[in-house]
Write a protein that holds these residues in place. Structure first.
Motif, PDB file in Angstrom:
ATOM      1  N   GLY A  56       0.709  -1.167  -0.094  1.00 19.40           N
ATOM      2  CA  GLY A  56      -0.116   0.160  -0.179  1.00 19.40           C
ATOM      3  C   GLY A  56       0.934   1.196   0.048  1.00 19.40           C
ATOM      4  N   ALA A  57       0.116   2.170   0.502  1.00 21.70           N
ATOM      5  CA  ALA A  57       0.704   3.689   0.373  1.00 21.70           C
ATOM      6  C   ALA A  57       2.061   3.657   1.427  1.00 21.70           C
ATOM      7  N   PRO A  58       2.888   4.886   0.985  1.00 18.63           N
ATOM      8  CA  PRO A  58       4.018   5.040   2.135  1.00 18.63           C
ATOM      9  C   PRO A  58       3.712   5.165   3.544  1.00 18.63           C
ATOM     10  N   ARG A  59       4.243   4.558   4.527  1.00 16.26           N
ATOM     11  CA  ARG A  59       3.983   4.874   5.784  1.00 16.26           C
ATOM     12  C   ARG A  59       4.774   5.889   6.637  1.00 16.26           C
ATOM     13  N   SER A  60       6.161   5.547   6.330  1.00 13.41           N
ATOM     14  CA  SER A  60       7.308   6.181   6.733  1.00 13.41           C
ATOM     15  C   SER A  60       7.039   5.848   8.533  1.00 13.41           C
ATOM     16  N   LEU A  61       7.408   4.724   8.867  1.00  8.05           N
ATOM     17  CA  LEU A  61       7.220   4.448  10.324  1.00  8.05           C
ATOM     18  C   LEU A  61       8.473   4.866  10.986  1.00  8.05           C
ATOM     19  N   VAL A  62       7.985   5.809  12.272  1.00  3.57           N
ATOM     20  CA  VAL A  62       9.177   6.586  12.964  1.00  3.57           C
ATOM     21  C   VAL A  62       9.476   5.798  14.061  1.00  3.57           C
ATOM     22  N   GLN A  63       8.788   4.776  14.847  1.00  5.21           N
ATOM     23  CA  GLN A  63       9.223   4.203  15.877  1.00  5.21           C
ATOM     24  C   GLN A  63       8.333   2.926  16.445  1.00  5.21           C
ATOM     25  N   PHE A  64       8.938   1.815  16.775  1.00  3.95           N
ATOM     26  CA  PHE A  64       8.307   0.841  17.103  1.00  3.95           C
ATOM     27  C   PHE A  64       8.187   0.851  18.763  1.00  3.95           C
ATOM     28  N   THR A  65       7.130  -0.044  19.483  1.00  3.89           N
ATOM     29  CA  THR A  65       7.180  -0.560  20.613  1.00  3.89           C
ATOM     30  C   THR A  65       6.556  -2.086  20.682  1.00  3.89           C
ATOM     31  N   VAL A  66       7.072  -2.459  21.747  1.00  7.89           N
ATOM     32  CA  VAL A  66       6.664  -3.962  21.840  1.00  7.89           C
ATOM     33  C   VAL A  66       5.669  -4.120  23.044  1.00  7.89           C
ATOM     34  N   GLY A  67       4.555  -4.822  23.020  1.00  6.43           N
ATOM     35  CA  GLY A  67       3.786  -4.868  24.338  1.00  6.43           C
ATOM     36  C   GLY A  67       4.502  -5.780  25.332  1.00  6.43           C
TER      37      GLY A  67
ATOM     38  N   GLY B  66       2.800   5.317  11.562  1.00  8.69           N
ATOM     39  CA  GLY B  66       3.184   5.808  10.219  1.00  8.69           C
ATOM     40  C   GLY B  66       3.224   7.505  10.455  1.00  8.69           C
ATOM     41  N   GLU B  67       4.235   8.210   9.942  1.00 10.01           N
ATOM     42  CA  GLU B  67       4.180   9.635   9.865  1.00 10.01           C
ATOM     43  C   GLU B  67       3.352  10.175   8.646  1.00 10.01           C
ATOM     44  N   LEU B  68       3.416   9.498   7.729  1.00 12.15           N
ATOM     45  CA  LEU B  68       2.731   9.936   6.422  1.00 12.15           C
ATOM     46  C   LEU B  68       1.319   9.225   6.177  1.00 12.15           C
ATOM     47  N   SER B  69       1.101   8.377   6.684  1.00  8.10           N
ATOM     48  CA  SER B  69      -0.286   7.537   6.625  1.00  8.10           C
ATOM     49  C   SER B  69      -1.238   7.880   7.916  1.00  8.10           C
ATOM     50  N   ASN B  70      -0.631   8.705   9.109  1.00  7.98           N
ATOM     51  CA  ASN B  70      -1.499   8.866  10.093  1.00  7.98           C
ATOM     52  C   ASN B  70      -1.948   7.786  10.873  1.00  7.98           C
ATOM     53  N   THR B  71      -1.558   6.811  10.699  1.00  7.92           N
ATOM     54  CA  THR B  71      -1.974   5.616  11.077  1.00  7.92           C
ATOM     55  C   THR B  71      -1.087   4.667  12.383  1.00  7.92           C
ATOM     56  N   LEU B  72      -1.817   3.890  12.969  1.00  3.19           N
ATOM     57  CA  LEU B  72      -0.919   3.039  13.863  1.00  3.19           C
ATOM     58  C   LEU B  72      -0.931   1.631  13.305  1.00  3.19           C
ATOM     59  N   LEU B  73       0.164   0.642  13.350  1.00  3.25           N
ATOM     60  CA  LEU B  73      -0.043  -0.321  12.622  1.00  3.25           C
ATOM     61  C   LEU B  73       0.330  -1.523  13.789  1.00  3.25           C
ATOM     62  N   VAL B  74      -0.038  -2.585  13.844  1.00  2.13           N
ATOM     63  CA  VAL B  74       0.082  -3.616  14.676  1.00  2.13           C
ATOM     64  C   VAL B  74       0.455  -4.923  14.232  1.00  2.13           C
ATOM     65  N   TRP B  75       1.679  -5.549  14.633  1.00  4.31           N
ATOM     66  CA  TRP B  75       2.031  -6.876  14.240  1.00  4.31           C
ATOM     67  C   TRP B  75       1.830  -7.845  15.394  1.00  4.31           C
ATOM     68  N   ASN B  76       2.084  -9.238  15.054  1.00  6.53           N
ATOM     69  CA  ASN B  76       2.514 -10.210  15.790  1.00  6.53           C
ATOM     70  C   ASN B  76       3.791 -10.612  15.677  1.00  6.53           C
ATOM     71  N   PRO B  77       4.699 -10.157  16.418  1.00  4.93           N
ATOM     72  CA  PRO B  77       6.303 -10.154  15.940  1.00  4.93           C
ATOM     73  C   PRO B  77       6.822 -11.604  16.406  1.00  4.93           C
ATOM     74  N   GLY B  78       6.365 -12.440  15.536  1.00  3.50           N
ATOM     75  CA  GLY B  78       6.827 -14.000  15.859  1.00  3.50           C
ATOM     76  C   GLY B  78       7.986 -13.870  14.615  1.00  3.50           C
ATOM     77  N   THR B  79       8.328 -15.120  14.377  1.00  7.09           N
ATOM     78  CA  THR B  79       9.247 -15.273  13.277  1.00  7.09           C
ATOM     79  C   THR B  79       9.127 -14.335  11.889  1.00  7.09           C
ATOM     80  N   PRO B  80       9.982 -13.487  11.642  1.00  3.69           N
ATOM     81  CA  PRO B  80       9.787 -12.747  10.275  1.00  3.69           C
ATOM     82  C   PRO B  80       9.853 -13.720   8.930  1.00  3.69           C
ATOM     83  N   PRO B  81       8.827 -13.164   7.865  1.00  5.77           N
ATOM     84  CA  PRO B  81       8.743 -11.952   7.732  1.00  5.77           C
ATOM     85  C   PRO B  81       7.567 -11.556   8.513  1.00  5.77           C
ATOM     86  N   LEU B  82       7.451 -10.264   8.449  1.00  4.90           N
ATOM     87  CA  LEU B  82       6.305  -9.806   9.433  1.00  4.90           C
ATOM     88  C   LEU B  82       5.013  -9.112   8.668  1.00  4.90           C
TER      89      LEU B  82
END
Length: 223
Positions: free
Chosen positions: A136-147, A157-173
């Protein structure tokens, strides 16, 4: 302390027991180590250091690159905390690596490109890099945090004005959720129970409290 007027102190990381803390100086190209009494213990030279991430399972501090750098190396700095020496510059294969976090078990270091919709995940035991592409569209992810439980990871995402959520197991993510929060979200942090994320909204001079499960903005505090 002998540093320039344009040293640009940028990001801080603190040992869990408070015995030492670290700061990156973008302008002076240094990462500094201080003790509990704020005495300077050492410094490591690095080109345009940015965000810092402590490895909770190993003696490593990972250092990304500043977003103000014009063409920084496609690599993370890896500093041995006990001796305060640069071990290596870990190639990550993506331009402008910025967002940075280490998994709770210390197995993976994740960094995201400001220029591309890609995440580079480094396996700490081997140095092997796995790339993940976000559609999709550019996000420009500025910083991560893990629960707190290590089972979810969030980035703004600075450009998308969104928050993205992952389940950070074995990549690819691949993101499992994405929701709009507005205002150029930069630096998210979890609440202690992991149910909420607090994220700075650069364009709105505000901080948003977000329900992670629903993506609903619960409240906003602004200046």
């Amino acid at each position: 302390m002998g540093f320039s007027a344009n040293a640009k102190p940028h990001h801080i990381a603190v040992e869990p027991d408070g015995s030492a803390w670290y700061v990156s100086l973008i302008g002076d190209g240094r990462v500094l180590k201080f003790d509990r009494q704020n005495r300077l213990l050492g410094q490591v030279a690095m080109e345009t250091p940015g965000l810092l991430a402590l490895d909770p399972a190993h003696d490593s501090l990972y250092v990304g690159r500043s977003m103000t750098a014009v063409n920084p190396p496609k690599a993370l700095g890896v500093i041995k905390r006990s001796t305060w020496t640069m071990v290596e510059e870990q190639e990550v294969l993506i331009p402008r690596p910025h967002a940075l976090v280490v998994s709770k078990d210390g197995r993976w270091v994740h960094t995201a490109s400001l220029a591309e919709n890609r995440i580079a995940s480094v396996e700490t035991a081997t140095g092997r890099v796995t790339l993940s592409t976000i559609a999709g569209a550019p996000r420009s992810l500025v910083q991560f945090t893990v629960g707190p439980d290590g089972r979810t990871m969030v980035a703004g995402g600075e450009l998308s004005n969104t928050l993205l959520v992952w389940n950070p197991g074995t990549p690819p993510l691949e993101p499992v959720r994405e929701f709009t929060v507005g205002g150029k979200p930069w630096d998210p942090v979890y609440s202690p129970d992991g149910s909420k994320v607090y994220v700075t909204l650069l364009a709105d001079n505000a901080v948003a409290e977000v329900d992670v499960a629903s993506g609903r903005v619960l409240r906003t505090v602004s200046e």
